[in-house]
Design a protein around this motif. Sequence first.
Motif, PDB file in Angstrom:
ATOM      1  N   THR A 146       0.809  -1.216   0.000  1.00 47.16           N
ATOM      2  CA  THR A 146       0.000   0.000   0.000  1.00 47.16           C
ATOM      3  C   THR A 146       0.842   1.265   0.000  1.00 47.16           C
ATOM      4  O   THR A 146       0.335   2.337   0.318  1.00 47.16           O
ATOM      5  CB  THR A 146      -0.917   0.015   1.239  1.00 47.16           C
ATOM      6  N   GLY A 147       2.122   1.168  -0.300  1.00 48.41           N
ATOM      7  CA  GLY A 147       2.989   2.334  -0.306  1.00 48.41           C
ATOM      8  C   GLY A 147       2.787   3.201  -1.532  1.00 48.41           C
ATOM      9  O   GLY A 147       1.972   2.924  -2.410  1.00 48.41           O
ATOM     10  N   SER A 148       3.545   4.301  -1.584  1.00 51.24           N
ATOM     11  CA  SER A 148       3.441   5.256  -2.681  1.00 51.24           C
ATOM     12  C   SER A 148       4.756   5.314  -3.447  1.00 51.24           C
ATOM     13  O   SER A 148       5.841   5.234  -2.862  1.00 51.24           O
ATOM     14  CB  SER A 148       3.094   6.648  -2.125  1.00 51.24           C
ATOM     15  N   VAL A 149       4.648   5.457  -4.752  1.00 54.01           N
ATOM     16  CA  VAL A 149       5.853   5.574  -5.582  1.00 54.01           C
ATOM     17  C   VAL A 149       6.357   7.011  -5.613  1.00 54.01           C
ATOM     18  O   VAL A 149       7.432   7.284  -6.175  1.00 54.01           O
ATOM     19  CB  VAL A 149       5.563   5.089  -7.020  1.00 54.01           C
ATOM     20  N   LEU A 150       5.613   7.941  -5.020  1.00 56.95           N
ATOM     21  CA  LEU A 150       5.999   9.356  -5.000  1.00 56.95           C
ATOM     22  C   LEU A 150       6.652   9.702  -3.669  1.00 56.95           C
ATOM     23  O   LEU A 150       6.231   9.216  -2.618  1.00 56.95           O
ATOM     24  CB  LEU A 150       4.773  10.249  -5.223  1.00 56.95           C
ATOM     25  N   ASP A 176      -6.504   0.467  10.758  1.00 57.28           N
ATOM     26  CA  ASP A 176      -5.987   0.103  12.081  1.00 57.28           C
ATOM     27  C   ASP A 176      -4.592  -0.497  11.977  1.00 57.28           C
ATOM     28  O   ASP A 176      -3.727  -0.242  12.821  1.00 57.28           O
ATOM     29  CB  ASP A 176      -6.934  -0.906  12.751  1.00 57.28           C
ATOM     30  N   ARG A 177      -4.372  -1.284  10.953  1.00 57.38           N
ATOM     31  CA  ARG A 177      -3.041  -1.868  10.741  1.00 57.38           C
ATOM     32  C   ARG A 177      -2.009  -0.777  10.473  1.00 57.38           C
ATOM     33  O   ARG A 177      -0.890  -0.812  10.998  1.00 57.38           O
ATOM     34  CB  ARG A 177      -3.095  -2.845   9.579  1.00 57.38           C
ATOM     35  N   ASP A 178      -2.376   0.228   9.669  1.00 64.39           N
ATOM     36  CA  ASP A 178      -1.463   1.330   9.374  1.00 64.39           C
ATOM     37  C   ASP A 178      -1.156   2.150  10.621  1.00 64.39           C
ATOM     38  O   ASP A 178      -0.018   2.603  10.819  1.00 64.39           O
ATOM     39  CB  ASP A 178      -2.062   2.233   8.292  1.00 64.39           C
ATOM     40  N   CYS A 262      13.633   6.876   8.044  1.00 62.97           N
ATOM     41  CA  CYS A 262      12.712   5.758   8.334  1.00 62.97           C
ATOM     42  C   CYS A 262      11.395   5.920   7.593  1.00 62.97           C
ATOM     43  O   CYS A 262      10.872   4.967   6.997  1.00 62.97           O
ATOM     44  CB  CYS A 262      12.460   5.681   9.836  1.00 62.97           C
ATOM     45  N   LEU A 263      10.857   7.146   7.616  1.00 68.34           N
ATOM     46  CA  LEU A 263       9.551   7.376   6.996  1.00 68.34           C
ATOM     47  C   LEU A 263       9.616   7.301   5.475  1.00 68.34           C
ATOM     48  O   LEU A 263       8.598   7.023   4.825  1.00 68.34           O
ATOM     49  CB  LEU A 263       9.007   8.738   7.436  1.00 68.34           C
ATOM     50  N   THR A 264      10.773   7.540   4.893  1.00 65.10           N
ATOM     51  CA  THR A 264      10.904   7.427   3.434  1.00 65.10           C
ATOM     52  C   THR A 264      10.629   5.995   2.976  1.00 65.10           C
ATOM     53  O   THR A 264       9.867   5.756   2.028  1.00 65.10           O
ATOM     54  CB  THR A 264      12.308   7.866   2.986  1.00 65.10           C
ATOM     55  N   GLU A 269       6.914   1.629   0.917  1.00 65.43           N
ATOM     56  CA  GLU A 269       6.610   0.198   0.994  1.00 65.43           C
ATOM     57  C   GLU A 269       5.261  -0.115   1.636  1.00 65.43           C
ATOM     58  O   GLU A 269       4.627  -1.091   1.265  1.00 65.43           O
ATOM     59  CB  GLU A 269       7.703  -0.511   1.799  1.00 65.43           C
ATOM     60  N   TYR A 270       4.825   0.692   2.577  1.00 69.97           N
ATOM     61  CA  TYR A 270       3.660   0.302   3.374  1.00 69.97           C
ATOM     62  C   TYR A 270       2.570   1.362   3.431  1.00 69.97           C
ATOM     63  O   TYR A 270       1.422   1.101   3.084  1.00 69.97           O
ATOM     64  CB  TYR A 270       4.106  -0.057   4.801  1.00 69.97           C
ATOM     65  N   ILE A 271       2.883   2.577   3.912  1.00 68.93           N
ATOM     66  CA  ILE A 271       1.866   3.611   4.121  1.00 68.93           C
ATOM     67  C   ILE A 271       2.251   4.840   3.309  1.00 68.93           C
ATOM     68  O   ILE A 271       3.270   5.476   3.580  1.00 68.93           O
ATOM     69  CB  ILE A 271       1.750   3.998   5.614  1.00 68.93           C
ATOM     70  N   GLY A 272       1.471   5.162   2.325  1.00 69.07           N
ATOM     71  CA  GLY A 272       1.786   6.309   1.481  1.00 69.07           C
ATOM     72  C   GLY A 272       1.629   7.624   2.224  1.00 69.07           C
ATOM     73  O   GLY A 272       0.544   7.969   2.695  1.00 69.07           O
ATOM     74  N   ILE A 273       2.741   8.374   2.351  1.00 67.72           N
ATOM     75  CA  ILE A 273       2.738   9.681   3.013  1.00 67.72           C
ATOM     76  C   ILE A 273       2.878  10.751   1.943  1.00 67.72           C
ATOM     77  O   ILE A 273       3.784  10.693   1.106  1.00 67.72           O
ATOM     78  CB  ILE A 273       3.888   9.789   4.039  1.00 67.72           C
TER      79      ILE A 273
END
Length: 302
Positions: A146-150, A176-178, A262-264, A269-273
Amino acid sequence: MAMAMGTFTAKGGFRIDSEDQSWNQKTIFPYSLYLPMFQATVKPRRPRRQRLIVCAASDSSTDGAKGSGTTARGRRLVKIREDKRKRDYDRLHNYPSWAKVLENACKYDAELRALLGDSIGNPELMRKRVEERVRQKGRDFRKSKTGSVLAFKVTFRDFNPLDSYIWFEFFGSPSDRDVVLFGSVIQSWYVMGRLGAFNSTNLQLANSSMEYNPCYDVDKGFKVMPSSFHEISDIEFQDNWGRVWVDLGTADYFAIDVLLNCLTVLSSEYIGIQEIVFGGQKIGDWEEGMTNTEYGYKYFKI
């Protein structure tokens, strides 16, 4: 007293012999004269019909239903058939269309089939299980990554390292998982800072070459003034926004570099910020004091 007796003759006639005490007289009548009479009076025999009578054994459970002609087992079978007929009718006329779509999708989707399990045929239970999966894993519950490519955007707004919020804008409302995954990263960051990990005055190996067996001076590291992360709040979420209040204490800005590194990876990979903002009192449509979970509020306790 006279007597008469009739017999058939060999030449095709019928003879009546009449006798009395005084005289004997024999008269022969044609056979064709009496044939219709015999045909009308002599009827062929019909085969006898046989009846099969089945007697049910007496049972104490049927005492209350005497005279009904049924047994307890028979009534149960009738009830089962009636219930099945009612279910079939409801399935054809009152079954929700979305439930039919899910059942058809189960034929080609093993994960959805495992999710619904024995709830197939029960629309209410099917709805609850799908809602629970969506709540835990996000709306696209079949998507494994569910990550973002941007890359996310980083902004500073009068950031005070001793008293400021850090804001996080996600591409969608976190599940909830995120929330658990993101909160665990921030919690680990805080624990590392609390133990003095973010101290730029003791970076003995950062600028050293690892090819010549570098030496680490433990005495120098022990004598360095410790830098400690002071305080952090619980992480709050409203819709697609999250925030955490921090007091970095004596920790260096090196702590922010570690957090962004870490957040990059977490975002890709997991949570799109979408964006990270350091500082500021109100970002986006954040509503102070709104802690109702029905309106999208969530939190992670550090």
